[in-house]
Design a protein around this motif. Structure first.
Motif, short mmCIF file in Angstrom:
data_model
loop_
_atom_site.label_atom_id
_atom_site.label_comp_id
_atom_site.label_asym_id
_atom_site.label_seq_id
_atom_site.Cartn_x
_atom_site.Cartn_y
_atom_site.Cartn_z
N ASP A 96 0.80 -1.26 -0.02
CA ASP A 96 0.15 0.00 0.15
C ASP A 96 0.76 1.28 0.01
N ALA A 97 1.79 1.19 0.80
CA ALA A 97 3.04 2.47 0.92
C ALA A 97 3.42 2.54 -0.66
N LEU A 98 3.80 1.50 -1.13
CA LEU A 98 4.52 1.70 -2.52
C LEU A 98 3.46 2.17 -3.44
N THR A 99 2.17 1.34 -3.48
CA THR A 99 1.11 2.23 -4.23
C THR A 99 1.07 3.50 -4.21
N GLU A 100 1.26 4.10 -2.83
CA GLU A 100 1.17 5.48 -2.77
C GLU A 100 2.21 6.25 -3.66
N ALA A 101 3.13 5.63 -3.57
CA ALA A 101 4.54 6.15 -4.38
C ALA A 101 4.10 5.95 -5.79
N VAL A 102 3.55 5.01 -6.52
CA VAL A 102 3.26 4.80 -7.87
C VAL A 102 2.33 5.87 -8.04
N ASN A 103 1.40 6.26 -7.31
CA ASN A 103 0.29 6.84 -7.55
C ASN A 103 0.87 8.41 -7.46
N ASN A 104 2.12 8.62 -7.03
CA ASN A 104 2.74 10.09 -7.02
C ASN A 104 4.07 9.90 -7.52
N LEU A 105 4.28 9.26 -8.67
CA LEU A 105 5.59 9.26 -9.36
C LEU A 105 6.23 10.48 -9.56
N ASP A 106 5.56 11.71 -9.63
CA ASP A 106 6.07 12.62 -9.91
C ASP A 106 6.94 13.49 -8.56
N ASP A 107 6.28 12.74 -7.14
CA ASP A 107 6.93 13.21 -6.04
C ASP A 107 6.95 12.13 -4.91
N VAL A 108 7.86 11.08 -5.40
CA VAL A 108 8.05 9.90 -4.60
C VAL A 108 8.29 10.41 -3.33
N ALA A 109 9.29 11.29 -3.20
CA ALA A 109 9.90 11.68 -1.81
C ALA A 109 8.90 12.21 -0.96
N GLY A 110 8.15 13.04 -1.52
CA GLY A 110 6.97 13.42 -0.57
C GLY A 110 5.89 12.66 -0.21
N ALA A 111 5.62 11.57 -1.21
CA ALA A 111 4.53 10.53 -1.01
C ALA A 111 5.27 9.63 0.36
N LEU A 112 6.62 9.22 0.50
CA LEU A 112 6.98 8.52 1.42
C LEU A 112 7.81 9.18 2.47
N SER A 113 7.68 10.37 2.52
CA SER A 113 8.14 11.30 3.66
C SER A 113 8.16 10.71 5.07
N LYS A 114 6.79 10.49 5.22
CA LYS A 114 6.59 9.84 6.88
C LYS A 114 7.28 8.52 7.06
N LEU A 115 6.96 7.70 6.02
CA LEU A 115 7.48 6.42 5.92
C LEU A 115 9.10 6.47 6.09
N SER A 116 9.57 7.19 5.48
CA SER A 116 11.38 7.43 5.39
C SER A 116 11.68 7.74 6.92
N ASP A 117 11.07 8.93 7.28
CA ASP A 117 11.28 9.31 8.65
C ASP A 117 11.22 8.13 9.72
N LEU A 118 10.11 7.41 9.74
CA LEU A 118 9.76 6.31 10.73
C LEU A 118 10.87 5.42 10.50
N HIS A 119 11.30 4.77 9.47
CA HIS A 119 12.25 3.99 9.33
C HIS A 119 13.66 4.09 9.45
N ALA A 120 13.86 5.53 9.36
CA ALA A 120 15.27 5.98 9.42
C ALA A 120 15.37 6.42 11.11
N GLN A 121 14.47 6.98 11.62
CA GLN A 121 14.60 7.84 13.03
C GLN A 121 14.17 6.96 14.03
N LYS A 122 12.89 6.10 13.82
CA LYS A 122 12.19 5.38 14.90
C LYS A 122 12.87 3.91 14.76
N LEU A 123 12.47 3.39 13.86
CA LEU A 123 12.76 1.90 13.61
C LEU A 123 14.19 1.58 13.40
N ARG A 124 14.83 2.56 12.71
CA ARG A 124 16.39 2.29 12.51
C ARG A 124 16.73 1.18 11.57
N VAL A 125 16.11 1.03 10.79
CA VAL A 125 16.07 -0.05 9.75
C VAL A 125 17.36 0.21 8.74
#
Length: 141
Positions: free
Chosen positions: A64-93
Motif C-alpha cells: 500500500d505504501a509503494l502504491t502511494e508512491a506509484v500514484n505520486n511518481l512525480d513526488d515519490v519523496a513527498g509520498a514516502l516522507s513519513k515512512l522514510s522518517d519512521l524507518h530512519a529515526q524510530k525503527l532504525r532499519v
C-alpha cells in the motif's frame, strides 16, 4: 530518473500488485526473510512463517505504501516522507534492506507475471524500486 515511458510501464505493472497487495506483500517478505535472514531481527514479535497473518498484514502495508508512491511518481519523496522518517529515526532499519526488499519484490512480480517480464518493464520497475530505496535511505544522511 524515471522517464514518462518508465512511469507508464510502472503504472501498468503495478495494477496486479496493488489489486493483490496482501499476496504480493506476504510473498515478498517471505522471500526477503529467506534470502536475507538478518532482516528478521526487525520483526521479533511477528510470526514469520510463510502465509502467516503477520506477513499478510505487514506485506499489505508495504505494498500500500509503494502504491502511494506509484500514484505520486512525480513526488515519490513527498509520498514516502513519513515512512522514510519512521524507518530512519524510530525503527532504525538498515537502509540496505530497502534494496533487498525491492529485489525480492521484483522476483514476486516476475513469479506472478505469467511469463518472463519484458526487459523494458523489468528495467522500469527496477528503476522505480531503486528510487524508493534512495528516498527511504535519504533520511539517514
Amino acid at each position: 530518473v524515471l522517464t514518462e515511458e518508465d512511469k507508464a510501464r510502472v503504472r501498468v505493472a503495478w495494477v496486479p500488485v496493488s489489486k493483490n497487495a496482501e499476496l504480493y506483500g506476504a510473498e515478498t517478505l517471505t522471500r526477503l526473510f529467506a534470502a536475507h535472514p538478518t532482516t528478521k531481527t526487525y520483526f521479533p514479535h511477528f510470526d514469520l512463517s510463510p502465509g502467516s497473518n503477520d506477513l499478510k498484514v505487514h506485506g499489505k502495508k508495504v505494498i500500500d505504501a509503494l502504491t502511494e508512491a506509484v500514484n505520486n511518481l512525480d513526488d515519490v519523496a513527498g509520498a514516502l516522507s513519513k515512512l522514510s522518517d519512521l524507518h530512519a529515526q524510530k525503527l532504525r532499519v538498515d537502509p540496505d534492506n530497502f534494496q533487498f526488499l525491492g529485489l525480492c519484490l521484483e522476483v514476486t512480480i516476475a513469479a506472478h507475471s505469467g511469463g518472463p517480464l519484458k526487459p523494458e518493464v523489468l528495467l522500469s520497475v527496477d528503476k522505480f524500486l531503486g528510487q524508493i530505496s534512495k528516498v527511504l535511505a535519504s533520511r539517514y544522511r
